[in-house]
Write an enzyme that holds these catalytic residues in place. Structure first.
Site, PDB file in Angstrom:
ATOM      1  N   LYS A 187      55.520   5.528  75.790  1.00  0.00           N
ATOM      2  CA  LYS A 187      54.489   4.622  76.308  1.00  0.00           C
ATOM      3  C   LYS A 187      54.770   4.280  77.765  1.00  0.00           C
ATOM      4  CE  LYS A 187      54.817   0.010  75.432  1.00  0.00           C
ATOM      5  NZ  LYS A 187      54.762  -0.865  76.605  1.00  0.00           N
ATOM      6  N   ASN A 188      56.033   3.906  78.038  1.00  0.00           N
ATOM      7  CA  ASN A 188      56.327   3.388  79.375  1.00  0.00           C
ATOM      8  C   ASN A 188      56.498   4.483  80.424  1.00  0.00           C
ATOM      9  OD1 ASN A 188      55.963   0.813  78.509  1.00  0.00           O
ATOM     10  ND2 ASN A 188      58.146   0.389  78.189  1.00  0.00           N
ATOM     11  N   ARG A 246      49.881  -5.415  80.274  1.00  0.00           N
ATOM     12  CA  ARG A 246      50.714  -5.565  81.463  1.00  0.00           C
ATOM     13  C   ARG A 246      50.678  -4.298  82.324  1.00  0.00           C
ATOM     14  NH1 ARG A 246      54.022  -9.123  84.622  1.00  0.00           N
ATOM     15  NH2 ARG A 246      55.729  -7.912  85.473  1.00  0.00           N
ATOM     16  N   CYS A 249      52.143  -8.505  76.410  1.00  0.00           N
ATOM     17  CA  CYS A 249      52.983  -9.288  75.491  1.00  0.00           C
ATOM     18  C   CYS A 249      53.427 -10.588  76.137  1.00  0.00           C
ATOM     19  CB  CYS A 249      54.248  -8.507  75.125  1.00  0.00           C
ATOM     20  SG  CYS A 249      53.972  -7.107  74.063  1.00  0.00           S
ATOM     21  N   ARG A 276      54.652 -13.906  82.533  1.00  0.00           N
ATOM     22  CA  ARG A 276      55.217 -12.689  83.143  1.00  0.00           C
ATOM     23  C   ARG A 276      54.766 -12.547  84.599  1.00  0.00           C
ATOM     24  NH1 ARG A 276      55.042  -7.753  79.022  1.00  0.00           N
ATOM     25  NH2 ARG A 276      56.599  -6.868  80.417  1.00  0.00           N
ATOM     26  N   ASP A 308      64.045  -3.756  74.709  1.00  0.00           N
ATOM     27  CA  ASP A 308      63.010  -3.319  73.759  1.00  0.00           C
ATOM     28  C   ASP A 308      63.608  -2.894  72.414  1.00  0.00           C
ATOM     29  OD1 ASP A 308      61.176  -3.785  75.742  1.00  0.00           O
ATOM     30  OD2 ASP A 308      60.989  -1.699  76.343  1.00  0.00           O
ATOM     31  N   ARG A 311      49.568  -0.837  69.951  1.00  0.00           N
ATOM     32  CA  ARG A 311      49.645  -0.719  71.414  1.00  0.00           C
ATOM     33  C   ARG A 311      50.700   0.316  71.811  1.00  0.00           C
ATOM     34  NH1 ARG A 311      51.678  -5.425  73.786  1.00  0.00           N
ATOM     35  NH2 ARG A 311      51.806  -3.946  75.465  1.00  0.00           N
TER      36      ARG A 311
HETATM   37  N1  EPU Z   1      59.890 -10.321  86.528  1.00  0.00           N
HETATM   38  C1  EPU Z   1      59.589 -11.313  87.420  1.00  0.00           C
HETATM   39  N2  EPU Z   1      58.752 -11.011  88.453  1.00  0.00           N
HETATM   40  C2  EPU Z   1      58.207  -9.799  88.623  1.00  0.00           C
HETATM   41  C3  EPU Z   1      58.530  -8.764  87.715  1.00  0.00           C
HETATM   42  C4  EPU Z   1      59.383  -9.072  86.664  1.00  0.00           C
HETATM   43  O1  EPU Z   1      60.056 -12.439  87.288  1.00  0.00           O
HETATM   44  O2  EPU Z   1      57.447  -9.611  89.583  1.00  0.00           O
HETATM   45  C5  EPU Z   1      60.819 -10.620  85.441  1.00  0.00           C
HETATM   46  C6  EPU Z   1      60.257 -10.374  84.043  1.00  0.00           C
HETATM   47  O3  EPU Z   1      59.483 -11.480  83.584  1.00  0.00           O
HETATM   48  C7  EPU Z   1      61.506 -10.149  83.249  1.00  0.00           C
HETATM   49  C8  EPU Z   1      62.427  -9.441  84.233  1.00  0.00           C
HETATM   50  O4  EPU Z   1      61.867  -9.687  85.513  1.00  0.00           O
HETATM   51  O5  EPU Z   1      62.075 -11.372  82.877  1.00  0.00           O
HETATM   52  C9  EPU Z   1      62.565  -7.958  84.092  1.00  0.00           C
HETATM   53  O6  EPU Z   1      61.321  -7.392  83.819  1.00  0.00           O
HETATM   54  P1  EPU Z   1      60.863  -5.988  84.362  1.00  0.00           P
HETATM   55  O7  EPU Z   1      60.014  -6.213  85.560  1.00  0.00           O
HETATM   56  O8  EPU Z   1      61.976  -5.027  84.424  1.00  0.00           O
HETATM   57  O9  EPU Z   1      59.940  -5.588  83.156  1.00  0.00           O
HETATM   58  P2  EPU Z   1      58.630  -4.856  83.317  1.00  0.00           P
HETATM   59  O10 EPU Z   1      58.781  -3.865  84.400  1.00  0.00           O
HETATM   60  O11 EPU Z   1      57.500  -5.797  83.333  1.00  0.00           O
HETATM   61  C10 EPU Z   1      59.182  -2.827  81.722  1.00  0.00           C
HETATM   62  C11 EPU Z   1      58.613  -2.346  80.429  1.00  0.00           C
HETATM   63  C12 EPU Z   1      58.960  -3.343  79.336  1.00  0.00           C
HETATM   64  C13 EPU Z   1      60.479  -3.450  79.242  1.00  0.00           C
HETATM   65  C14 EPU Z   1      61.049  -3.866  80.599  1.00  0.00           C
HETATM   66  C15 EPU Z   1      62.549  -3.921  80.637  1.00  0.00           C
HETATM   67  C16 EPU Z   1      56.626  -1.209  81.153  1.00  0.00           C
HETATM   68  C17 EPU Z   1      55.132  -1.156  81.203  1.00  0.00           C
HETATM   69  N3  EPU Z   1      57.170  -2.253  80.561  1.00  0.00           N
HETATM   70  O12 EPU Z   1      58.576  -4.098  81.917  1.00  0.00           O
HETATM   71  O13 EPU Z   1      58.453  -2.806  78.141  1.00  0.00           O
HETATM   72  O14 EPU Z   1      60.813  -4.421  78.293  1.00  0.00           O
HETATM   73  O15 EPU Z   1      60.587  -2.951  81.611  1.00  0.00           O
HETATM   74  O16 EPU Z   1      63.063  -2.716  80.273  1.00  0.00           O
HETATM   75  O17 EPU Z   1      57.292  -0.287  81.610  1.00  0.00           O
HETATM   76  C18 EPU Z   1      57.582  -2.909  75.989  1.00  0.00           C
HETATM   77  O18 EPU Z   1      57.440  -1.676  76.079  1.00  0.00           O
HETATM   78  O19 EPU Z   1      57.427  -3.561  74.933  1.00  0.00           O
HETATM   79  C19 EPU Z   1      57.944  -3.656  77.186  1.00  0.00           C
HETATM   80  C20 EPU Z   1      57.804  -4.969  77.297  1.00  0.00           C
END
Ligand code: EPU
Length: 421
Positions: free
Chosen positions: A22-23, A92, A116, A123, A308, A401
């Site tokens: 997915k990601n 997201r 989520c 987020r 995850d 999803r």
């Molecule tokens: N964060 C901020 N500000 C930002 C971006 C992130 O505060 O501008 C915070 C987030 O709230 C979190 C932390 O930084 O507490 C790290 O989040 P990250 O940005 O790495 O997560 P993401 O990029 O939003 C991706 C995956 C997630 C996975 C995380 C960590 C995608 C679309 N999503 O999210 O996947 O948990 O990296 O590995 O690639 C899932 O598949 O269920 C999922 C949530």
């Protein structure tokens, strides 16, 4: 709302194939915006978030030709630079369109992305905004409504991420690939999906060095081409199935995966007493002696223990002997779902929003539950499969999803699971 009805405790065995990630899919689809040429994607998971992503792209003006796990995207028709609010609100991953649109057209308007509810404050996307400003963009924010980003002339940036973020790294990397000059990004995420995306862009003429390390050096090109991309295997699905096999004490062969991407989990499974063998694209988990031994985990950016996989691992620890401390370091609200596991009979103490202690082993019992998000959803399915009696899991849109035809695949292993409206 659809739900799963699971009659637990059935013996499981057999083969299960892993879908495309997915990601990874959610990043390659927006990457179609970086080029004027057509992009063909294979091994696409047939999941709701991918459908939503195509809807966003189509709404922008791209033509999409789908055939199951393959898709061809023709982006010539794209003129619009505003993301549809209703669509962006659903997941997201919609935020992944922003960087490419900005880099290609110099402007983009979009609402705060949905998805989520696992992080504090809905987020945040502050890192993305800070990153676009570093490229010379100006941002107008109407709180609760939209962000309007414009740039007369984008320029290369020297940017240090204040903390590691997967999607912010990918977003800046994609944008920088077509912004003139040499961009240097430090403290980047190192997930395999990032390496796969960079590998594809490089074959299309981008000049990205360092993907899979904390520093990316990107020489922006005037234009890049588009071609074929095969989505990499979903490492979270791989890990979730390995945990299912361990929790159900089943002989399970997990195919079409890349075990290299879940070495941290495999290392722990070995320590706690799970018997398994590994090939280049398969993992065979064997039935073994029970109970397993409890083992603490602390979630961490790749290559650490994936957040995850935290939720399925918590279920596994309800079946292990002893006490396991689960420390969730990435998200603020990602342990709240464990209350439902306690209702099923688990012995869980919440220390604070980031830490729980699981005391095992405890039998689990069927319950009526609601899936709060994607990864908690798969954990509840695993719990239901090993529980005694009937479990109903409502709101399985959250599971759809990210997991393709889950009930069909689990039935192939002997699970008693039905989908009901
Ligand atoms: N964060 C901020 N500000 C930002 C971006 C992130 O505060 O501008 C915070 C987030 O709230 C979190 C932390 O930084 O507490 C790290 O989040 P990250 O940005 O790495 O997560 P993401 O990029 O939003 C991706 C995956 C997630 C996975 C995380 C960590 C995608 C679309 N999503 O999210 O996947 O948990 O990296 O590995 O690639 C899932 O598949 O269920 C999922 C949530």
């Amino acid at each position: 709302m659809s739900k799963f009805i699971i009659n637990g405790g059935k013996p499981l065995s057999g083969k299960i194939a892993v879908s495309g990630a997915k990601n990874s899919a959610l990043k390659i689809i927006p990457a179609a915006l970086l080029s004027k040429q057509a992009l063909t994607i294979s091994n696409l998971p047939e999941i709701e978030d991918v459908e939503r992503s195509f809807e966003v792209l189509e709404d922008l003006g791209a033509k999409i030709f789908r055939n199951g796990q393959e898709a061809r995207i023709e982006p010539e028709g794209i003129k619009k630079t505003e993301l549809n609010t209703k669509l962006a609100d659903k997941f997201r991953g919609s935020v992944m369109f922003v960087g490419p649109l900005l880099a290609r057209f110099g402007e983009v308007k979009f609402p705060h992305p949905g998805g989520c509810v696992i992080g504090a404050g809905g987020r945040p996307i502050d890192l993305f905004l800070e990153g676009y400003r570093a490229f010379g963009a100006e941002i107008e924010e109407v709180p609760g409504k939209f962000y309007d980003i414009k740039a007369e002339q984008l320029h290369a940036a020297d940017y240090f991420f204040p903390f590691v973020s997967v999607t912010a790294t990918e977003s800046m990397m994609m944008a920088a690939s077509i912004i003139p000059g040499t961009t240097v990004l430090k403290n980047c995420a190192m997930e395999p999906e990032i390496e796969a995306l960079a590998g594809y862009l490089n074959t299309q003429g981008a000049k990205i060095k360092g993907a899979g390390t904390p520093t990316l050096i990107i020489e922006g090109q005037k234009e890049i081409n588009a071609g074929n991309f095969k989505v990499i295997p979903d490492r979270i699905e791989t890990g979730s199935f390995a945990i299912l096999a361990a929790a159900a004490n089943a002989d399970l062969e997990i195919t079409d995966c890349n075990p290299e991407h879940i070495l941290t989990l495999l290392n722990i499974l070995k320590k706690i007493g799970v018997d398994f063998s590994v090939g280049s694209d398969w993992i065979k988990v064997q039935k073994g002696r029970r109970p397993l031994r409890a083992h603490d985990i602390k979630t961490h950016e790749y290559p650490g223990f994936a957040t995850d996989l935290q939720s399925p691992y918590v279920v596994l620890m309800t079946q292990a002997q002893g006490t396991a401390l689960i420390h969730e370091t990435i998200y603020d609200r990602r342990l709240l779902w464990t209350d439902m596991l306690s209702q099923m009979g688990a012995n869980i103490t919440m220390c604070d929003p980031h830490r729980i202690v699981v005391q095992g082993p405890t039998p689990l019992y069927g319950k009526r539950l609601m899936s709060p998000d994607l990864r908690a959803g798969i954990a509840l399915v695993i719990a239901a499969l090993i529980a005694q009696g009937l479990t109903e899991i409502d709101n399985i849109y959250q599971i759809d999803r990210g997991y393709e035809k889950l009930e069909e695949r689990l039935r192939g292993l002997g699970a008693d699971i039905e989908r009901a409206e």
